[in-house]
Design an enzyme around this catalytic site. Structure first.
Site, PDB file in Angstrom:
ATOM      1  N   LYS A 100      48.821  94.237  45.524  1.00  0.00           N
ATOM      2  CA  LYS A 100      49.446  94.063  44.286  1.00  0.00           C
ATOM      3  C   LYS A 100      49.239  94.432  42.868  1.00  0.00           C
ATOM      4  O   LYS A 100      48.405  94.899  43.445  1.00  0.00           O
ATOM      5  CB  LYS A 100      49.824  92.345  43.588  1.00  0.00           C
ATOM      6  CG  LYS A 100      50.429  91.291  44.930  1.00  0.00           C
ATOM      7  CD  LYS A 100      50.230  89.890  44.710  1.00  0.00           C
ATOM      8  CE  LYS A 100      50.673  89.096  44.864  1.00  0.00           C
ATOM      9  NZ  LYS A 100      51.890  89.355  45.466  1.00  0.00           N
ATOM     10  N   ARG A 174      52.144  82.547  54.776  1.00  0.00           N
ATOM     11  CA  ARG A 174      53.401  82.132  56.244  1.00  0.00           C
ATOM     12  C   ARG A 174      52.189  82.533  57.803  1.00  0.00           C
ATOM     13  O   ARG A 174      52.053  81.717  58.375  1.00  0.00           O
ATOM     14  CB  ARG A 174      53.776  83.638  56.650  1.00  0.00           C
ATOM     15  CG  ARG A 174      53.963  84.432  57.308  1.00  0.00           C
ATOM     16  CD  ARG A 174      54.666  86.076  57.167  1.00  0.00           C
ATOM     17  NE  ARG A 174      55.333  85.996  55.230  1.00  0.00           N
ATOM     18  CZ  ARG A 174      56.327  86.779  54.884  1.00  0.00           C
ATOM     19  NH1 ARG A 174      57.370  87.192  55.882  1.00  0.00           N
ATOM     20  NH2 ARG A 174      56.901  86.969  53.872  1.00  0.00           N
TER      21      ARG A 174
END
Length: 324
Positions: A100, A174
């Protein structure tokens, strides 16, 4: 108090709330309740459960993963089918190899907001002595870049045998939830509800106005929606079209890709479609809480910082379910 517990966990620095420290803090909170049992499952147990997707995320960090399992037996019949809450528990999310941007990365100490809210909801249900059984599941780990971390293009195998091409290591939540949702089916649940700070796309879609809900059950949606009206901590239904499923199953190396083939298009929807591939229960809801993770000035009674949303809606939902 329940919401403030979630806020405390989400706001605390990631070097203070590691996976094991998170689990121990929840264990301490429910110690006084005789009808709550806590299991802190170590990495060896996770391995025996063949949770390859979860482990693939955890292996990049020096902090060992933990699978937290909470059983609240509030129903007079302890064998009655439970409500199962599942929460994403990434105690710090650097993005892994798909790193990120450094600006704002410190907020990713709250990427365990799903685990914080569902565990806090169970602590609150126990304090309120709600007459139903609830099981809480929280896969806890860090997502870090290292020589052992997932690489873009790696293929991992989830608990149900499906293979996943990890095209973006920052779409890691996920992967944790895939294995936890498979495990949730062991409990003959009345309903399975998972919560996760899953996608920036959810924040783009709804901002902090409401939690996005993706569900295969109108019955479940109605209960969540009515609970949110009472608490004022709103939810809004989002689509689970086959259109999105095709975008995650069109994958060259595996059964699924962990991102949609059109990258950012419908990101919250393709993430939900991915999770749906690990659900066979007829009453399941996925709450994407990325947009409501923090509070700037939108909710006047909250100070700035992590919001602990939607803990109160989860508690009210459980209360309504206990009367259904």
């Amino acid at each position: 108090e329940g919401q403030n517990l979630a806020r405390y966990l989400m706001e605390a620095p990631a070097n203070y709330i590691t996976p094991i420290k998170f689990a121990e803090h929840i264990e301490q909170k429910v110690r006084s309740f005789s009808n709550v049992k806590v299991h802190i499952r170590p990495e060896s147990w996770i391995t025996t459960q063949q949770m390859g997707a979860f482990l693939s995320v955890a292996k990049g960090s020096a902090e060992p993963p933990v699978f937290l399992e909470i059983h609240y037996l509030g129903d007079a019949n302890t064998n009655d089918s439970p409500l199962v809450f599942v929460g994403k528990g990434v105690t710090f999310d650097s993005g892994g190899i798909s790193l990120k941007p450094s600006s704002g990365m410190d907020a990713m100490r709250a990427d365990m907001g799903g685990a914080a809210t569902v565990c806090s909801a169970i602590v609150t249900a126990a304090a309120l002595n709600l007459p139903l059984n609830i099981i809480g599941l929280a896969p806890l780990c860090e997502n870090m870049p290292s020589g052992k971390a997932n690489k873009p293009g790696d293929v991992v195998r989830a608990k149900n045998g499906k293979t996943i091409q990890v095209d973006n290591t920052d779409a890691e939540g996920r992967l944790l939830l895939a294995d936890a949702l498979c495990y949730a089916h062991n409990f003959n649940a009345r309903a399975i509800v998972n919560a996760a700070t899953l996608t920036g796309a959810m924040d783009v879609a709804l901002g902090s106005a409401a939690t996005g809900v993706f569900t295969n059950s109108s019955w479940l949606w109605t209960h969540l929606y009515e609970a949110s009206i009472l608490t004022g901590d709103r939810v809004w239904r989002m689509p689970l079209f086959e259109h999105y499923t095709k975008q995650v199953t069109d994958c060259p190396l595996a059964d699924l890709s962990n991102i949609g083939k059109y990258s950012r298009a419908g990101g919250a929807c393709t993430a939900a479609a991915f999770l749906k591939e690990f659900v066979t229960a007829s009453h399941w809801a996925h709450l994407d809480i990325a947009g409501v993770m923090s509070n700037k000035d939108e909710v006047p009674y909250l100070r700035k910082g992590m919001s602990g949303r939607p803990t109160r809606t989860l508690v009210e939902f459980a209360a309504r379910l206990s009367q259904d």
